[in-house]
Each structure stands twice: as structure tokens, then as C-alpha cells.
Design a protein around this motif. Structure first.
Motif, short mmCIF file in Angstrom:
data_model
loop_
_atom_site.label_atom_id
_atom_site.label_comp_id
_atom_site.label_asym_id
_atom_site.label_seq_id
_atom_site.Cartn_x
_atom_site.Cartn_y
_atom_site.Cartn_z
N UNK A 6 8.27 -6.05 -10.15
CA UNK A 6 7.81 -4.94 -11.00
C UNK A 6 7.43 -3.76 -10.11
N UNK A 7 8.43 -3.08 -9.54
CA UNK A 7 8.15 -2.01 -8.58
C UNK A 7 7.62 -0.76 -9.26
N UNK A 8 6.91 0.08 -8.52
CA UNK A 8 6.55 1.40 -9.05
C UNK A 8 7.82 2.15 -9.44
N UNK A 9 7.67 3.11 -10.30
CA UNK A 9 8.83 3.85 -10.78
C UNK A 9 9.57 4.53 -9.62
N UNK A 56 0.83 -1.20 0.00
CA UNK A 56 0.00 0.00 0.00
C UNK A 56 0.87 1.26 0.00
N UNK A 57 1.87 1.30 0.89
CA UNK A 57 2.72 2.49 0.99
C UNK A 57 3.49 2.76 -0.30
N UNK A 58 3.96 1.69 -0.91
CA UNK A 58 4.79 1.88 -2.09
C UNK A 58 3.98 2.12 -3.36
N UNK A 59 2.68 1.96 -3.27
CA UNK A 59 1.83 2.26 -4.43
C UNK A 59 1.59 3.76 -4.57
N UNK A 91 13.16 11.90 -5.02
CA UNK A 91 13.08 11.31 -6.34
C UNK A 91 12.86 9.80 -6.24
N UNK A 92 13.44 9.20 -5.18
CA UNK A 92 13.35 7.75 -5.02
C UNK A 92 12.72 7.39 -3.68
N UNK A 93 11.67 6.58 -3.73
CA UNK A 93 11.08 6.02 -2.50
C UNK A 93 11.94 4.83 -2.08
N UNK A 94 12.16 4.71 -0.78
CA UNK A 94 13.03 3.64 -0.28
C UNK A 94 12.30 2.86 0.81
#
Length: 382
Positions: free
Chosen positions: A173-176, A138-141, A148-151
Motif C-alpha cells: 500500500x504505497x503512498x500515492x 521514512x523517505x517514501x512517506x 510526479x512519481x517518487x522512485x
């Protein structure tokens, strides 16, 4: 967390900085190391460097808005996942995020025992449950708020059971602009499906000299003390710090004397020693046993003719040579190590120390004085 705050590991720091400079950042990485090597601080420093707004040649700037938030572990695009003890009030990792941040700010070098002490464990087993996996997805969606980058940094993915398979799709297949960093100690305990989808970064054990220098600089220890603690910790900075906190710097002499008591069948002295050690406190008892195990392994190297590989400090080396020459042989050393490992196991589980150390002392007499080894061990006369 900046790279400069991490003890040692210069080659790994340069390797990670190079991946950023060359735009070769793998979206899913596994930082694999033994405990106390600095893998978790390294992962955070790496993430901070990636998102730093004013990158330097060898570190993040430490001054930009991103770095300042990373330093306090409050950046909205930095997420942590870790084992916890589920209850009606604690369903996912974020429910104990305050405790996590507080511990990280106090000292980013810690292990599962230290983390457990910050939580209400009761009789439960720590794990990373399915609810936590769903929360990660959920968080990474969501889109990144600032960086610039979610970690997402997951500490100890060994605590993921089969529920971890629910993360496979988002890892594959991670989000961008999303980065997964798994920080683990034991590759064998990680789900093979997760392992196959990550790029492994192996972080070596800290050299003894690095730990020695740190202890002398940070705690003002003498060279002899720092050398002894470094030897006992065996590259584990967490263990070295705990040894300083539970200062017990006469382990070598006391352990050698314990062996001599067994060799001389000095029952009264052994009984008095047991009374003494029973009052040391559990951590000191564990440290004493761990020292004995490490010391005897070094003696085994001496007995095998591999003196060049022995890492004992000078004073302890002399003691080891005398014991190896006049008292021990390889089978004896192996048998005593086995007894000490069993004792350490039981001390961790709150065994009565007086009864336990009396039993181990009697085993020492049997092994050293009367040459009675455990079943299955063939005695080789020196």
C-alpha cells in the motif's frame, strides 16, 4: 541515464516505454537478470523516462530539469538502496551515497565485487539492514519534491534478510505516485513475501553478437579478440570489460597446451607452466580458469554431437575438435571442469597459486593420461 545509453535489450526498452504510454506502470516491479545484462541502468532509464518533462517516442529528452538531475543521480525524488557494510560511521545506505554516485557516474555496469572495492569492508558481510528499511519507509512517506512519481531503486534485494518484511506494508500500500523497482540477479534468494508483491520484468542475457559489437566499437578490439572475450563473458558485459582491462588473449592456445602437457605426462613442462602462471596475477589466473571451464563445456557439446550449439570462435573451434577427437571424452571433460571450478574457488580466496596450479596439473595427468577419475565417476571408453 537514457535508454539509448543501455547496450542492447531493445525489446525490453520498448516494453517499458509501452507501459508508460498506456499508463500501466505497476507500483512494485522486479527487474530480474543475470549479472552484466544492464538491469540497473534499465531501471534508472525507466524512472527517468517516467519523470521526463518532455518524453519522446522512444526515450527521455535528456534536456529537461528532471533529466539533467537524473543524469547525475541527484534528483530529490530518486532514491537508491543497496547492500553496504555497516559500521559506527555507516548505518544506512545514504551514508555511502557519494561513493555510490561516483561509481555510477564512472560506469553504471558493475557488480558486487566492484562495489565492495569502493567501500571499507574489513571482515564484515554486506547486507541491507533494518535501519535501512526504516529509512526507506521514512523517505517514501514524504511528499514528492519535484517529480510526479517518487522512485526507489533497490539493487540486490537478495541481501535483505527477514528485516525486509518491514517493507511489505509500504510496498503493498504505497503512498500515492510511488514506484519501487527491485533489481536482482537471483530470484531464489529473494524473500518470498517480497517476491509475491512485485511484477517481474525478466531481462535476458546479452547476445554474444551484441557484446562483440560493443567491444569492437568501444575498445577497438579485433573481431577475433572480441569474439573470444564475448564467448568467455557469456553475455556479462561487466565480465567482458574486465577481460579487456586484464588483456590475456592467448587463453585458448595456452589452455589447450596445458591439456596436452597432461596427456603427455610432461612433468617438466607442467612445472615450468605452473611457474609462468603463478606470475600472471590473480585476475588473469581467474580468467584463465573461467576460460578453461567455458571451453570444456563447449567441448562437451561437441562430444555429445551438438556441434550446432557450440559458440567458440573459429580458431578455438579447431582446437576443441582436435582435443575432443584425440584426447577427451565426456567424463574426462566433466572431471576436469570440476577441478577447475574448485581451483577458481580457492584462487578467489587467496590460495597460493603455485601450489594450487601444480595440484591441478597433477590432477590433469591423472584424469587424461592415466584415466583416473574422481570417485563416483564411471569411465566410458571412447
Amino acid at each position: 541515464m537514457q535508454f539509448k545509453n543501455i547496450i542492447g535489450q531493445e525489446s525490453i526498452k520498448q516494453q517499458l516505454i509501452q507501459t508508460v504510454a498506456e499508463n500501466r506502470i505497476s507500483h512494485a516491479q522486479l527487474f530480474l537478470s543475470s549479472e552484466g545484462s544492464g538491469a540497473l541502468p534499465m531501471a534508472i532509464a525507466y524512472a527517468q523516462y517516467i519523470n521526463c518533462l518532455d518524453k519522446q517516442a522512444d526515450d527521455s529528452c535528456g534536456e529537461c530539469s528532471s533529466c539533467r538531475k537524473y543524469e547525475r543521480y541527484i534528483h530529490p525524488d530518486l532514491h537508491f538502496s543497496y547492500p553496504f557494510f555497516a559500521s559506527k560511521d555507516v548505518r544506512i545506505a545514504v551514508d555511502v551515497l557519494d561513493e555510490w554516485r561516483s561509481m555510477m557516474l564512472a560506469d553504471p555496469y558493475f557488480d558486487m565485487d566492484i562495489w565492495r572495492s569502493k567501500l571499507s569492508a574489513e571482515n564484515k558481510q554486506a547486507n541491507i539492514n533494518i535501519a535501512e528499511c526504516h529509512d526507506i519507509i521514512k523517505k517514501l512517506s514524504y511528499k514528492a519534491f519535484e517529480a510526479q512519481t517518487k522512485v526507489l531503486i533497490m539493487w540486490l534485494p537478495e541481501y535483505l534478510d527477514k528485516e525486509g518484511n518491514s517493507l511489505l506494508k509500504i510496498i503493498e500500500e504505497p503512498p500515492q505516485n510511488t514506484l519501487f523497482i527491485l533489481v536482482a540477479n537471483n530470484q531464489e534468494q529473494i524473500l518470498s513475501t517480497l517476491l509475491s508483491r512485485t511484477q517481474i520484468v525478466k531481462i535476458p542475457k546479452l547476445p554474444h553478437a551484441t557484446v562483440e559489437s560493443y567491444l569492437m566499437d568501444e575498445y577497438g578490439l579485433s573481431e577475433n579478440q572480441a569474439t573470444e572475450y564475448s564467448f568467455l563473458a557469456d553475455g556479462n558485459l561487466i565480465e567482458a570489460k574486465q577481460l579487456v582491462a586484464n588483456t590475456q588473449n592467448e587463453n585458448a592456445d595456452k589452455f589447450a597446451e596445458w591439456l596436452r602437457m597432461g596427456y603427455g605426462n610432461r612433468v617438466l613442462d607442467l612445472t615450468n607452466f605452473v611457474d609462468q602462471i603463478a606470475g600472471w596475477g590473480r585476475e588473469n589466473q581467474k580468467n584463465f580458469l573461467k576460460y578453461g571451464i567455458s571451453f570444456l563445456r563447449e567441448c562437451s557439446l561437441l562430444l555429445s554431437g551438438a556441434e550446432d550449439l557450440v559458440k567458440l570462435p573459429v580458431s578455438a573451434m579447431e582446437t576443441a575438435k582436435k582435443l575432443s577427437t584425440h584426447v577427451l571424452n565426456l567424463n574426462m571433460a566433466d572431471a576436469i571442469i570440476s577441478e577447475l571450478e574448485k581451483a577458481h574457488y580457492h584462487i578467489e580466496r587467496n590460495a597460493n597459486p603455485k601450489i594450487l596450479f601444480l595440484d591441478v596439473s597433477l590432477q590433469l595427468v591423472k584424469i587424461i593420461k592415466f584415466k583416473t577419475l574422481p570417485k563416483g565417476t564411471q569411465y566410458i571408453y571412447s
